[in-house]
Design a protein around this motif. Structure first.
Motif, PDB file in Angstrom:
ATOM      1  N   SER A   1     -79.924  66.757   8.372  1.00  0.00           N
ATOM      2  CA  SER A   1     -79.458  67.980   9.025  1.00  0.00           C
ATOM      3  C   SER A   1     -80.544  68.608   9.880  1.00  0.00           C
ATOM      4  CB  SER A   1     -78.962  68.983   7.977  1.00  0.00           C
ATOM      5  OG  SER A   1     -80.033  69.453   7.188  1.00  0.00           O
ATOM      6  N   PHE A   2     -81.812  68.467   9.459  1.00  0.00           N
ATOM      7  CA  PHE A   2     -82.907  69.041  10.233  1.00  0.00           C
ATOM      8  C   PHE A   2     -83.418  68.089  11.305  1.00  0.00           C
ATOM      9  CE2 PHE A   2     -83.235  71.849   6.504  1.00  0.00           C
ATOM     10  CZ  PHE A   2     -83.322  73.073   7.152  1.00  0.00           C
ATOM     11  N   LEU A   3     -83.080  66.810  11.210  1.00  0.00           N
ATOM     12  CA  LEU A   3     -83.470  65.817  12.214  1.00  0.00           C
ATOM     13  C   LEU A   3     -82.225  65.048  12.658  1.00  0.00           C
ATOM     14  CD1 LEU A   3     -86.675  64.434  10.438  1.00  0.00           C
ATOM     15  CD2 LEU A   3     -86.624  65.963  12.407  1.00  0.00           C
ATOM     16  N   PRO A   4     -81.267  65.724  13.292  1.00  0.00           N
ATOM     17  CA  PRO A   4     -79.994  65.066  13.633  1.00  0.00           C
ATOM     18  C   PRO A   4     -80.163  63.870  14.551  1.00  0.00           C
ATOM     19  CG  PRO A   4     -80.222  67.180  14.774  1.00  0.00           C
ATOM     20  CD  PRO A   4     -81.320  67.121  13.757  1.00  0.00           C
ATOM     21  N   GLY A   5     -81.185  63.893  15.401  1.00  0.00           N
ATOM     22  CA  GLY A   5     -81.394  62.768  16.310  1.00  0.00           C
ATOM     23  C   GLY A   5     -81.818  61.493  15.600  1.00  0.00           C
ATOM     24  N   LYS A   6     -82.329  61.640  14.371  1.00  0.00           N
ATOM     25  CA  LYS A   6     -82.778  60.484  13.602  1.00  0.00           C
ATOM     26  C   LYS A   6     -81.896  60.222  12.392  1.00  0.00           C
ATOM     27  CE  LYS A   6     -87.678  61.058  14.860  1.00  0.00           C
ATOM     28  NZ  LYS A   6     -89.062  61.210  14.336  1.00  0.00           N
ATOM     29  N   ALA A   7     -80.736  60.863  12.339  1.00  0.00           N
ATOM     30  CA  ALA A   7     -79.867  60.758  11.163  1.00  0.00           C
ATOM     31  C   ALA A   7     -79.485  59.306  10.869  1.00  0.00           C
ATOM     32  CB  ALA A   7     -78.618  61.610  11.358  1.00  0.00           C
ATOM     33  N   ALA A   8     -79.142  58.557  11.909  1.00  0.00           N
ATOM     34  CA  ALA A   8     -78.735  57.165  11.707  1.00  0.00           C
ATOM     35  C   ALA A   8     -79.902  56.316  11.208  1.00  0.00           C
ATOM     36  CB  ALA A   8     -78.184  56.593  13.011  1.00  0.00           C
ATOM     37  N   ASP A   9     -81.096  56.527  11.774  1.00  0.00           N
ATOM     38  CA  ASP A   9     -82.276  55.774  11.342  1.00  0.00           C
ATOM     39  C   ASP A   9     -82.629  56.101   9.893  1.00  0.00           C
ATOM     40  OD1 ASP A   9     -82.508  54.599  13.835  1.00  0.00           O
ATOM     41  OD2 ASP A   9     -83.909  56.128  14.583  1.00  0.00           O
ATOM     42  N   LEU A  10     -82.515  57.391   9.529  1.00  0.00           N
ATOM     43  CA  LEU A  10     -82.818  57.789   8.163  1.00  0.00           C
ATOM     44  C   LEU A  10     -81.825  57.170   7.180  1.00  0.00           C
ATOM     45  CD1 LEU A  10     -83.573  61.562   8.842  1.00  0.00           C
ATOM     46  CD2 LEU A  10     -85.241  59.816   8.211  1.00  0.00           C
ATOM     47  N   ALA A  11     -80.551  57.141   7.555  1.00  0.00           N
ATOM     48  CA  ALA A  11     -79.533  56.526   6.705  1.00  0.00           C
ATOM     49  C   ALA A  11     -79.781  55.025   6.566  1.00  0.00           C
ATOM     50  CB  ALA A  11     -78.144  56.788   7.274  1.00  0.00           C
ATOM     51  N   ARG A  12     -80.174  54.389   7.657  1.00  0.00           N
ATOM     52  CA  ARG A  12     -80.445  52.945   7.627  1.00  0.00           C
ATOM     53  C   ARG A  12     -81.634  52.637   6.724  1.00  0.00           C
ATOM     54  NH1 ARG A  12     -81.413  52.469  12.552  1.00  0.00           N
ATOM     55  NH2 ARG A  12     -79.208  52.470  13.144  1.00  0.00           N
ATOM     56  N   ALA A  13     -82.689  53.466   6.831  1.00  0.00           N
ATOM     57  CA  ALA A  13     -83.860  53.259   5.984  1.00  0.00           C
ATOM     58  C   ALA A  13     -83.503  53.434   4.509  1.00  0.00           C
ATOM     59  CB  ALA A  13     -84.975  54.224   6.384  1.00  0.00           C
ATOM     60  N   TYR A  14     -82.672  54.431   4.222  1.00  0.00           N
ATOM     61  CA  TYR A  14     -82.270  54.651   2.836  1.00  0.00           C
ATOM     62  C   TYR A  14     -81.438  53.478   2.316  1.00  0.00           C
ATOM     63  CZ  TYR A  14     -80.096  56.746  -1.246  1.00  0.00           C
ATOM     64  OH  TYR A  14     -79.661  56.985  -2.525  1.00  0.00           O
ATOM     65  N   ALA A  15     -80.586  52.927   3.168  1.00  0.00           N
ATOM     66  CA  ALA A  15     -79.699  51.849   2.747  1.00  0.00           C
ATOM     67  C   ALA A  15     -80.434  50.522   2.561  1.00  0.00           C
ATOM     68  CB  ALA A  15     -78.576  51.677   3.762  1.00  0.00           C
ATOM     69  N   THR A  16     -81.532  50.319   3.281  1.00  0.00           N
ATOM     70  CA  THR A  16     -82.186  49.007   3.287  1.00  0.00           C
ATOM     71  C   THR A  16     -83.516  48.962   2.553  1.00  0.00           C
ATOM     72  OG1 THR A  16     -83.238  49.513   5.433  1.00  0.00           O
ATOM     73  CG2 THR A  16     -81.084  48.409   5.483  1.00  0.00           C
ATOM     74  N   ASP A  17     -84.141  50.097   2.306  1.00  0.00           N
ATOM     75  CA  ASP A  17     -85.488  50.109   1.733  1.00  0.00           C
ATOM     76  C   ASP A  17     -85.447  50.705   0.315  1.00  0.00           C
ATOM     77  OD1 ASP A  17     -88.159  50.507   1.044  1.00  0.00           O
ATOM     78  OD2 ASP A  17     -88.759  50.893   3.118  1.00  0.00           O
ATOM     79  N   PRO A  18     -85.701  49.899  -0.712  1.00  0.00           N
ATOM     80  CA  PRO A  18     -85.673  50.417  -2.092  1.00  0.00           C
ATOM     81  C   PRO A  18     -86.698  51.530  -2.325  1.00  0.00           C
ATOM     82  CG  PRO A  18     -85.657  48.014  -2.073  1.00  0.00           C
ATOM     83  CD  PRO A  18     -85.936  48.438  -0.670  1.00  0.00           C
ATOM     84  N   ASP A  19     -87.855  51.451  -1.656  1.00  0.00           N
ATOM     85  CA  ASP A  19     -88.876  52.483  -1.835  1.00  0.00           C
ATOM     86  C   ASP A  19     -88.399  53.827  -1.282  1.00  0.00           C
ATOM     87  OD1 ASP A  19     -90.674  50.771  -3.047  1.00  0.00           O
ATOM     88  OD2 ASP A  19     -91.598  50.173  -1.157  1.00  0.00           O
ATOM     89  N   VAL A  20     -87.673  53.797  -0.173  1.00  0.00           N
ATOM     90  CA  VAL A  20     -87.128  55.030   0.395  1.00  0.00           C
ATOM     91  C   VAL A  20     -86.087  55.621  -0.549  1.00  0.00           C
ATOM     92  CG1 VAL A  20     -85.773  56.001   2.295  1.00  0.00           C
ATOM     93  CG2 VAL A  20     -87.605  54.368   2.779  1.00  0.00           C
ATOM     94  N   ARG A  21     -85.230  54.779  -1.096  1.00  0.00           N
ATOM     95  CA  ARG A  21     -84.213  55.261  -2.042  1.00  0.00           C
ATOM     96  C   ARG A  21     -84.867  55.873  -3.274  1.00  0.00           C
ATOM     97  NH1 ARG A  21     -81.553  50.476  -0.521  1.00  0.00           N
ATOM     98  NH2 ARG A  21     -82.222  49.395  -2.414  1.00  0.00           N
ATOM     99  N   ARG A  22     -85.876  55.193  -3.802  1.00  0.00           N
ATOM    100  CA  ARG A  22     -86.568  55.697  -4.982  1.00  0.00           C
ATOM    101  C   ARG A  22     -87.255  57.035  -4.679  1.00  0.00           C
ATOM    102  NH1 ARG A  22     -88.192  51.258  -6.515  1.00  0.00           N
ATOM    103  NH2 ARG A  22     -90.014  51.106  -5.178  1.00  0.00           N
ATOM    104  N   GLY A  23     -87.850  57.143  -3.501  1.00  0.00           N
ATOM    105  CA  GLY A  23     -88.524  58.377  -3.116  1.00  0.00           C
ATOM    106  C   GLY A  23     -87.562  59.547  -2.999  1.00  0.00           C
ATOM    107  N   HIS A  24     -86.410  59.317  -2.375  1.00  0.00           N
ATOM    108  CA  HIS A  24     -85.418  60.385  -2.241  1.00  0.00           C
ATOM    109  C   HIS A  24     -84.866  60.814  -3.597  1.00  0.00           C
ATOM    110  CE1 HIS A  24     -84.845  61.323   1.970  1.00  0.00           C
ATOM    111  NE2 HIS A  24     -84.921  60.049   2.282  1.00  0.00           N
ATOM    112  N   ARG A  25     -84.602  59.870  -4.454  1.00  0.00           N
ATOM    113  CA  ARG A  25     -84.049  60.227  -5.764  1.00  0.00           C
ATOM    114  C   ARG A  25     -85.077  60.978  -6.603  1.00  0.00           C
ATOM    115  NH1 ARG A  25     -79.160  58.226  -6.178  1.00  0.00           N
ATOM    116  NH2 ARG A  25     -78.577  56.368  -4.968  1.00  0.00           N
TER     117      ARG A  25
END
Length: 209
Positions: free
Chosen positions: A119-143
């Motif tokens: 929501s604060f970086l709408p221009g990168k929303a798709a990239d952020l979603a892709r990183a979350y979907a493909t990178d286990p470290d990103v998912r672990r960090g967000h959780r």
């Protein structure tokens, strides 16, 4: 959360906390009662929320939660005449958001930290979603971040509920704001430290040749 997204949170928090605080103490110094001064501060915060929603042409889940909490706080204050409900509403809001952090961390497909970052970086929303979907470290960090933020906000909410029954209203208004500032400072500091210590290492020079 990245730096730009966190900066947006800090600016919004400054307005959301500062406007009611200045309104309350200004009117209180002018002789207004605690209830009148708190109601004016709450109305100012609500008007700002409406202005932000109109400007962005969207009503975020955060705004909807805040609107409900504002309404409940106003209703109980009018019915009981007790201005403490206008302070306790901040605990209700913190608890609602904290529980949302925890639920989305444990059972949701998209942790609240990711939704806030997008929501604060709408221009990168798709990239952020892709990183979350493909990178286990990103998912672990967000959780993990969602669990930490959820626990921190629930702790803040509980402390405020106890203090509001121990301190005078004119003292508690400032203490309540200070409690929020300290809580967010600790959580943002933790967030920054986590990102700094878990940032991917640069590729060796030989690999770049």
């Amino acid at each position: 959360m990245q730096h730009n997204g966190m900066s947006g949170i800090i600016r919004g928090l400054g307005w959301d906390l500062g406007l009611p605080l200045v309104t309350y103490y200004g009117l209180h110094a002018a002789g207004a009662s605690d209830t009148t001064a708190l109601l004016a501060g709450t109305a100012g915060a609500a008007l700002r929320m409406v202005w932000v929603a109109v400007r962005s042409r969207t009503l975020s889940p955060f705004s909807m939660v805040m609107a409900v909490v504002f309404g409940v706080g106003l209703l109980f204050t009018v019915l009981t005449g007790d201005p403490r409900f206008l302070i306790i509403k901040h605990s209700a809001m913190a608890a609602a958001i904290g529980l949302t952090f925890l639920v989305t961390a444990l059972h949701g497909g998209r942790p609240l930290t990711l939704a806030a970052q997008q929501s604060f970086l709408p221009g990168k929303a798709a990239d952020l979603a892709r990183a979350y979907a493909t990178d286990p470290d990103v998912r672990r960090g967000h959780r993990l971040a969602s669990l930490v933020w959820g626990g921190g906000l629930l702790t803040e909410a509980a402390i405020r509920v106890v203090l509001v029954h121990l301190l005078p209203i004119e003292v508690m208004v400032g203490v309540s704001t200070a409690l929020t500032v300290v809580t967010f400072a600790i959580l943002i500091g933790w967030n920054a430290r986590y990102l700094a210590t878990h940032r991917p290492a640069p590729a060796p020079a030989a690999a770049l040749v």
